[in-house]
Write a protein that holds these residues in place. Sequence first.
Motif, short mmCIF file in Angstrom:
data_model
loop_
_atom_site.label_atom_id
_atom_site.label_comp_id
_atom_site.label_asym_id
_atom_site.label_seq_id
_atom_site.Cartn_x
_atom_site.Cartn_y
_atom_site.Cartn_z
N TYR A 168 0.81 -1.15 -0.15
CA TYR A 168 0.00 0.02 0.05
C TYR A 168 0.73 1.16 -0.15
O TYR A 168 0.52 2.25 -0.75
N MET A 169 2.00 1.34 0.73
CA MET A 169 3.02 2.32 0.65
C MET A 169 3.25 2.68 -0.73
O MET A 169 3.66 3.82 -0.94
N ILE A 170 3.72 1.53 -1.40
CA ILE A 170 4.62 1.44 -2.66
C ILE A 170 3.46 2.07 -3.50
O ILE A 170 3.59 3.22 -4.48
N ILE A 171 2.26 1.46 -3.71
CA ILE A 171 1.35 1.98 -4.70
C ILE A 171 0.62 3.25 -4.27
O ILE A 171 0.37 4.28 -5.29
N LYS A 172 0.44 3.79 -3.12
CA LYS A 172 0.24 5.07 -2.68
C LYS A 172 1.17 5.99 -3.40
O LYS A 172 0.77 7.12 -3.94
N SER A 173 2.38 5.67 -3.11
CA SER A 173 3.52 6.61 -3.54
C SER A 173 3.52 6.78 -5.11
O SER A 173 3.61 7.88 -5.72
#
Length: 305
Positions: free
Chosen positions: A168-173
Amino acid sequence: MGISKSYHLLSQLTYSLPVWASLIAGVFLLLTLSLSLFLLFEHLSTYKNPEEQKFLIGVILMVPCYSIESFASLVNPSISVDCGILRDCYESFAMYCFGRYLVACLGGEERTIEFMDRQGRMNFKSPLLDHNDDKGTIKHPFPMNYLLKPWKLGRWFYQVVKFGIVQYMIIKSLTALTAVILEAFGVYCEGEFKWGCGYPYMAVVLNFSQSWALYCLVQFYAATKDELAHIKPLAKFLTFKSIVFLTWWQGVAIALLYSLGLFKSSIAQSLQLKSSVQDFIICIEHRWVLLLLFTCMCFLPNHTS
């Protein structure tokens, strides 16, 4: 699309925030910052468990981060997309901090994996006549039970949960970066559900990504709730989930209601822009989130040991 972009920019430039809205949002912003600073100083003055408290501080900072960026966006709608992107990026980081905080409370990553392995082996050590076959496994609720097999506790389960949060942190970024690029070309169209806009597609991707991350956190809570009983994990989890999940769906709901022409309250008509409605609500509601934290005493330093 060019006409739509020009109209959107013109509406932002000619938009004038009502005085009552700026005053109310400003008062709640000051209250939120005051409560946040007090809570942070409480942790820093009793910094006895750095492995736990450093992640808690990362979570607590999400509330003033939300409030400041929402107020800035409310006052100046032309930077609403940029503020929203910064807010979303920190939200994903805060979710990572929350997951790491729970792991720290279990004694660190290695001890958490050892705990999972012990729980997983319990299923094989149960007597043959013991019909409770739930030990050492996590069963999925409807409708996930039709898509996924029960998860056996152990290192693999921990890796699934960890990846679920990190993705989620990667996709959000990545979506934040994509939003900046699309906004530069005038095809992002924040809050507009149109085929030629990037917003609805990224909303779908982020919804699945965020839902999976929160689902993994729920399963991790289910596996460790007894071990983490001393820190009141349910109160912490529900508070954090209310900030992340409800705020996200609140923004999507406002955008959808505006698109369908159903948002006709006097407040919404005064604020004019749908992004301003979301920003105004966030400025108010995050003060109550902090009050909830104080009420349940679930984030104060003496409850982290």
